[in-house]
Design an enzyme around this catalytic site. Structure first.
Site, mmCIF file in Angstrom:
data_model
loop_
_atom_site.group_PDB
_atom_site.id
_atom_site.type_symbol
_atom_site.label_atom_id
_atom_site.label_comp_id
_atom_site.label_asym_id
_atom_site.label_seq_id
_atom_site.Cartn_x
_atom_site.Cartn_y
_atom_site.Cartn_z
ATOM 1 N N THR A 109 0.807 -1.218 0.000
ATOM 2 C CA THR A 109 0.000 0.000 0.000
ATOM 3 C C THR A 109 0.843 1.271 0.000
ATOM 4 O OG1 THR A 109 -0.133 0.126 2.415
ATOM 5 C CG2 THR A 109 -1.812 -1.184 1.287
ATOM 6 N N ASP A 110 0.160 2.365 -0.296
ATOM 7 C CA ASP A 110 0.794 3.682 -0.192
ATOM 8 C C ASP A 110 0.547 4.220 1.221
ATOM 9 O OD1 ASP A 110 -1.849 4.578 -0.137
ATOM 10 O OD2 ASP A 110 -1.796 5.383 -2.174
ATOM 11 N N ALA A 111 0.900 5.459 1.465
ATOM 12 C CA ALA A 111 0.765 6.054 2.796
ATOM 13 C C ALA A 111 -0.681 6.109 3.272
ATOM 14 C CB ALA A 111 1.363 7.465 2.796
ATOM 15 N N GLY A 112 -1.642 6.052 2.342
ATOM 16 C CA GLY A 112 -3.051 6.100 2.699
ATOM 17 C C GLY A 112 -3.684 4.737 2.918
ATOM 18 N N ILE A 121 -3.913 2.376 0.639
ATOM 19 C CA ILE A 121 -4.505 1.905 -0.622
ATOM 20 C C ILE A 121 -3.414 1.212 -1.436
ATOM 21 C CG2 ILE A 121 -5.535 2.676 -2.802
ATOM 22 C CD1 ILE A 121 -6.829 4.970 -1.212
#
Length: 137
Positions: free
Chosen positions: A20-23, A25
């Site tokens: 995932t990314d920082a969010g 997602i």
């Protein structure tokens, strides 16, 4: 084509933090990695593997890819990645692949795979070990 080859393959997969990314997602390129894993496991179900093909002088590479991202996958989601051959040529095959969360389609792609000679890095006809994939005439 064998029944397994015709039926395709479905790979269950869990989304981890590293996907995932920082969010939280799934980062877009990781869908492609998930699809690569499904194609590799599909080959394994057929009794083949990438290392054996490389040892025989054959490499399978992505030639062309068209991808549509419909909805995001998130941290801890349980996904299922499908791989189904829709077309087979002398040295290429086309997969339709999808990423699902339960009954929800998240991502779909058409992936063309080319068969290359490891030595020359040029297209070559499917080797005998991949005859299981070639439709009977």
């Amino acid at each position: 084509m064998s029944a397994i080859a015709e039926k395709g393959y479905r790979l269950p997969l869990r989304v981890y933090m590293e996907d995932t990314d920082a969010g939280g997602i799934v980062y877009y390129v990781n869908y492609l990695k998930f699809m690569e894993r499904a194609r590799s496991e599909w080959l394994r179900q057929l009794g083949l593997n990438q290392q054996t093909l490389l040892d025989e002088g054959t490499q399978l590479v992505v030639y062309r890819l068209a991808c549509h991202y419909a909805k995001p996958a998130c941290l801890d989601d349980a996904l299922e990645i499908s791989a189904h051959v829709t077309e087979m040529g002398r040295c290429r095959m086309t997969f339709e692949q999808q990423v699902w969360r339960d009954e929800e389609l998240l991502c779909s792609a058409t992936v063309e795979i080319a068969c290359l000679s490891v030595e020359r890095m040029r297209p070559k006809a499917w080797p005998a070990s991949l005859n299981i994939l070639i439709p009977a005439s």
